[in-house]
Write a protein that holds these residues in place. Structure first.
Motif, PDB file in Angstrom:
ATOM      1  N   THR A  39     -12.834 -28.520 -11.757  1.00 17.84           N
ATOM      2  CA  THR A  39     -13.332 -29.743 -11.909  1.00 17.84           C
ATOM      3  C   THR A  39     -12.502 -30.700 -11.104  1.00 17.84           C
ATOM      4  O   THR A  39     -12.839 -31.943 -11.333  1.00 17.84           O
ATOM      5  N   GLY A  40     -11.288 -30.289 -10.591  1.00 19.47           N
ATOM      6  CA  GLY A  40     -10.497 -31.552  -9.696  1.00 19.47           C
ATOM      7  C   GLY A  40     -11.046 -31.549  -8.463  1.00 19.47           C
ATOM      8  O   GLY A  40     -11.714 -30.800  -7.823  1.00 19.47           O
ATOM      9  N   ILE A  41     -10.634 -32.807  -7.836  1.00 21.39           N
ATOM     10  CA  ILE A  41     -10.922 -33.095  -6.487  1.00 21.39           C
ATOM     11  C   ILE A  41     -10.416 -31.716  -5.511  1.00 21.39           C
ATOM     12  O   ILE A  41      -9.041 -31.401  -5.899  1.00 21.39           O
ATOM     13  N   GLY A  42     -11.037 -31.278  -4.968  1.00 16.19           N
ATOM     14  CA  GLY A  42     -10.530 -30.195  -4.009  1.00 16.19           C
ATOM     15  C   GLY A  42     -11.174 -28.773  -4.370  1.00 16.19           C
ATOM     16  O   GLY A  42     -10.883 -27.923  -3.798  1.00 16.19           O
ATOM     17  N   ASP A  43     -11.443 -28.634  -5.713  1.00 17.78           N
ATOM     18  CA  ASP A  43     -11.840 -27.651  -6.278  1.00 17.78           C
ATOM     19  C   ASP A  43     -13.332 -27.396  -5.793  1.00 17.78           C
ATOM     20  O   ASP A  43     -14.084 -28.235  -5.866  1.00 17.78           O
ATOM     21  N   ILE A  44     -13.722 -26.186  -5.789  1.00 21.04           N
ATOM     22  CA  ILE A  44     -15.022 -25.604  -5.690  1.00 21.04           C
ATOM     23  C   ILE A  44     -15.990 -26.042  -6.987  1.00 21.04           C
ATOM     24  O   ILE A  44     -15.351 -25.518  -8.155  1.00 21.04           O
ATOM     25  N   ALA A  45     -16.880 -26.505  -7.119  1.00 16.93           N
ATOM     26  CA  ALA A  45     -17.557 -27.195  -8.340  1.00 16.93           C
ATOM     27  C   ALA A  45     -18.118 -25.941  -9.040  1.00 16.93           C
ATOM     28  O   ALA A  45     -18.829 -25.014  -8.361  1.00 16.93           O
ATOM     29  N   PRO A  46     -18.044 -25.823 -10.217  1.00 15.62           N
ATOM     30  CA  PRO A  46     -18.446 -24.807 -11.108  1.00 15.62           C
ATOM     31  C   PRO A  46     -19.895 -24.708 -11.012  1.00 15.62           C
ATOM     32  O   PRO A  46     -20.584 -25.668 -10.947  1.00 15.62           O
ATOM     33  N   GLU A  47     -20.569 -23.434 -11.002  1.00 21.77           N
ATOM     34  CA  GLU A  47     -22.025 -23.438 -10.955  1.00 21.77           C
ATOM     35  C   GLU A  47     -22.500 -23.915 -12.240  1.00 21.77           C
ATOM     36  O   GLU A  47     -22.094 -23.984 -13.241  1.00 21.77           O
ATOM     37  N   ILE A  48     -23.863 -24.399 -12.193  1.00 21.78           N
ATOM     38  CA  ILE A  48     -24.669 -25.192 -13.017  1.00 21.78           C
ATOM     39  C   ILE A  48     -25.992 -24.420 -12.843  1.00 21.78           C
ATOM     40  O   ILE A  48     -26.664 -24.698 -11.710  1.00 21.78           O
ATOM     41  N   LYS A  49     -26.596 -23.658 -13.745  1.00 27.43           N
ATOM     42  CA  LYS A  49     -27.964 -23.077 -13.623  1.00 27.43           C
ATOM     43  C   LYS A  49     -28.571 -23.343 -14.832  1.00 27.43           C
ATOM     44  O   LYS A  49     -28.413 -22.777 -15.698  1.00 27.43           O
ATOM     45  N   LEU A  50     -29.594 -24.455 -14.867  1.00 22.80           N
ATOM     46  CA  LEU A  50     -30.292 -24.489 -15.973  1.00 22.80           C
ATOM     47  C   LEU A  50     -31.890 -25.058 -15.852  1.00 22.80           C
ATOM     48  O   LEU A  50     -32.105 -25.006 -14.677  1.00 22.80           O
ATOM     49  N   LYS A  76     -23.399 -26.490 -22.121  1.00 24.47           N
ATOM     50  CA  LYS A  76     -22.462 -25.799 -21.468  1.00 24.47           C
ATOM     51  C   LYS A  76     -21.696 -26.194 -20.263  1.00 24.47           C
ATOM     52  O   LYS A  76     -20.652 -26.454 -20.004  1.00 24.47           O
ATOM     53  N   PRO A  77     -22.721 -27.161 -19.284  1.00 28.01           N
ATOM     54  CA  PRO A  77     -21.940 -27.744 -18.331  1.00 28.01           C
ATOM     55  C   PRO A  77     -21.041 -28.805 -18.564  1.00 28.01           C
ATOM     56  O   PRO A  77     -20.090 -29.048 -18.137  1.00 28.01           O
ATOM     57  N   ALA A  78     -21.336 -29.558 -19.769  1.00 25.70           N
ATOM     58  CA  ALA A  78     -20.443 -30.490 -20.142  1.00 25.70           C
ATOM     59  C   ALA A  78     -18.983 -30.126 -20.559  1.00 25.70           C
ATOM     60  O   ALA A  78     -18.141 -30.738 -20.298  1.00 25.70           O
ATOM     61  N   ARG A  79     -19.116 -28.904 -21.122  1.00 28.96           N
ATOM     62  CA  ARG A  79     -18.076 -28.343 -21.605  1.00 28.96           C
ATOM     63  C   ARG A  79     -17.307 -27.628 -20.275  1.00 28.96           C
ATOM     64  O   ARG A  79     -15.747 -27.895 -20.099  1.00 28.96           O
ATOM     65  N   THR A  80     -17.958 -27.099 -19.367  1.00 25.54           N
ATOM     66  CA  THR A  80     -17.550 -26.489 -18.367  1.00 25.54           C
ATOM     67  C   THR A  80     -16.664 -27.661 -17.395  1.00 25.54           C
ATOM     68  O   THR A  80     -15.517 -27.505 -16.885  1.00 25.54           O
ATOM     69  N   TYR A  81     -17.274 -28.889 -17.317  1.00 23.13           N
ATOM     70  CA  TYR A  81     -16.962 -29.889 -16.554  1.00 23.13           C
ATOM     71  C   TYR A  81     -15.713 -30.879 -16.923  1.00 23.13           C
ATOM     72  O   TYR A  81     -15.638 -31.850 -16.787  1.00 23.13           O
ATOM     73  N   GLN A  83     -39.273 -43.692 -17.221  1.00 25.67           N
ATOM     74  CA  GLN A  83     -38.938 -45.132 -17.563  1.00 25.67           C
ATOM     75  C   GLN A  83     -37.905 -45.623 -16.488  1.00 25.67           C
ATOM     76  O   GLN A  83     -37.941 -46.718 -15.998  1.00 25.67           O
ATOM     77  N   ASP A  84     -36.848 -44.580 -16.076  1.00 25.70           N
ATOM     78  CA  ASP A  84     -35.897 -45.052 -15.214  1.00 25.70           C
ATOM     79  C   ASP A  84     -36.153 -44.943 -13.800  1.00 25.70           C
ATOM     80  O   ASP A  84     -35.393 -45.239 -12.801  1.00 25.70           O
ATOM     81  N   ASN A  85     -37.350 -44.239 -13.683  1.00 26.17           N
ATOM     82  CA  ASN A  85     -37.885 -43.977 -12.203  1.00 26.17           C
ATOM     83  C   ASN A  85     -36.752 -43.043 -11.283  1.00 26.17           C
ATOM     84  O   ASN A  85     -36.619 -43.290 -10.481  1.00 26.17           O
ATOM     85  N   LEU A  86     -36.161 -41.850 -12.395  1.00 22.83           N
ATOM     86  CA  LEU A  86     -35.355 -41.149 -11.702  1.00 22.83           C
ATOM     87  C   LEU A  86     -36.151 -40.097 -10.868  1.00 22.83           C
ATOM     88  O   LEU A  86     -36.530 -38.969 -11.372  1.00 22.83           O
ATOM     89  N   GLN A  87     -36.533 -40.408  -9.609  1.00 24.79           N
ATOM     90  CA  GLN A  87     -37.634 -39.558  -8.863  1.00 24.79           C
ATOM     91  C   GLN A  87     -37.137 -38.229  -8.232  1.00 24.79           C
ATOM     92  O   GLN A  87     -37.918 -37.548  -7.638  1.00 24.79           O
ATOM     93  N   TRP A  88     -35.831 -37.889  -8.298  1.00 21.79           N
ATOM     94  CA  TRP A  88     -35.466 -36.739  -7.775  1.00 21.79           C
ATOM     95  C   TRP A  88     -35.919 -35.578  -8.462  1.00 21.79           C
ATOM     96  O   TRP A  88     -36.334 -35.653  -9.711  1.00 21.79           O
ATOM     97  N   ASP A  89     -35.871 -34.317  -7.785  1.00 17.93           N
ATOM     98  CA  ASP A  89     -36.123 -33.162  -8.644  1.00 17.93           C
ATOM     99  C   ASP A  89     -35.535 -32.398  -9.409  1.00 17.93           C
ATOM    100  O   ASP A  89     -35.946 -31.656 -10.348  1.00 17.93           O
ATOM    101  N   TYR A  90     -34.065 -32.708  -9.372  1.00 20.24           N
ATOM    102  CA  TYR A  90     -33.092 -31.826 -10.074  1.00 20.24           C
ATOM    103  C   TYR A  90     -32.674 -32.463 -11.386  1.00 20.24           C
ATOM    104  O   TYR A  90     -31.688 -33.013 -11.291  1.00 20.24           O
ATOM    105  N   HIS A  91     -33.272 -32.226 -12.299  1.00 29.56           N
ATOM    106  CA  HIS A  91     -33.126 -32.864 -13.502  1.00 29.56           C
ATOM    107  C   HIS A  91     -33.019 -31.252 -14.495  1.00 29.56           C
ATOM    108  O   HIS A  91     -33.880 -30.770 -14.498  1.00 29.56           O
ATOM    109  N   VAL A  92     -31.916 -31.248 -15.106  1.00 36.24           N
ATOM    110  CA  VAL A  92     -31.602 -30.014 -15.870  1.00 36.24           C
ATOM    111  C   VAL A  92     -30.932 -30.394 -17.143  1.00 36.24           C
ATOM    112  O   VAL A  92     -30.174 -31.375 -17.333  1.00 36.24           O
ATOM    113  N   SER A  93     -31.016 -29.502 -18.242  1.00 32.25           N
ATOM    114  CA  SER A  93     -30.597 -29.672 -19.333  1.00 32.25           C
ATOM    115  C   SER A  93     -30.672 -28.430 -20.350  1.00 32.25           C
ATOM    116  O   SER A  93     -31.692 -27.733 -20.243  1.00 32.25           O
ATOM    117  N   ASP A  94     -29.800 -28.042 -21.152  1.00 33.45           N
ATOM    118  CA  ASP A  94     -29.794 -27.192 -22.056  1.00 33.45           C
ATOM    119  C   ASP A  94     -30.113 -27.686 -23.544  1.00 33.45           C
ATOM    120  O   ASP A  94     -29.974 -26.893 -24.597  1.00 33.45           O
TER     121      ASP A  94
END
Length: 175
Positions: A28-39, A132-137, A114-125
């Motif tokens: 999760t540091g700058i320069g690291d590969i971002a851990p996968e998130i799949k939800l 899990k992503p919050a813990r990973t990151y 309500q907040d007009n978050l118009q992009w497609d990629y909304h995920v949650s567990d």
């Protein structure tokens, strides 16, 4: 003999890794590969962060119950509107990957609308702080964000307001 064979196999693997130039680690540091998130999205469709390789991606951790997140959402929407159609020097575009720390699917869906978050990629567990992503990151306060380059490498963190624009402008060829 068996130990010698194992040792030589191990040395070959280390040499192959070194020659490949593969020096980035997942983290999760700058320069690291971002851990996968799949939800799943609110509709049940599964999205993976890795599906967005080739684009700049803002991973945005937020929740419907988070006042600072909701106040930051207009900036995120504005950035999406500005950069989702931009031409980048080394990428196929810009996308936002929103990770909600909500517990309630209804509240999450209502906030997206309500907040007009118009992009497609909304995920949650729907795991709240145990997501899990919050813990990973290592997310311990929200809003929190990570900007990931087309190769999946974290290039910046916690960009809010005009800081997000300043960072994305570094990579834009034409708005």
């Amino acid at each position: 003999m068996k130990a010698l064979k194992l040792l030589s196999t191990g040395l070959l693997l280390v040499a192959a890794f070194a020659v490949s130039g593969q020096t980035k680690k997942v983290g999760t540091g700058i320069g690291d590969i971002a851990p996968e998130i799949k939800l799943n999205s609110p509709s049940g469709k599964e999205y993976a962060l890795s599906d967005l390789r080739g684009k700049y991606v803002l991973i945005d951790f937020w929740a419907s119950w988070c006042g600072p997140c909701r106040r930051e959402n207009p900036n995120v929407v504005r950035a999406y509107e500005k950069y989702s159609k931009a031409k980048f020097r080394d990428a196929k575009g810009f996308e936002i990957f929103s990770v909600s720390l909500d517990r309630s699917k209804d509240a999450w869906e209502k906030a997206i609308e309500q907040d007009n978050l118009q992009w497609d990629y909304h995920v949650s567990d729907l795991g709240y702080w145990n997501s899990k992503p919050a813990r990973t990151y290592k997310v311990n306060s929200i809003p929190a964000s990570y900007l990931v380059d087309p190769d999946g490498v974290i290039v910046a963190k916690n960009l809010r307001g005009p800081l997000l624009d300043r960072e994305l402008d570094k990579y834009v060829k034409k708005l």
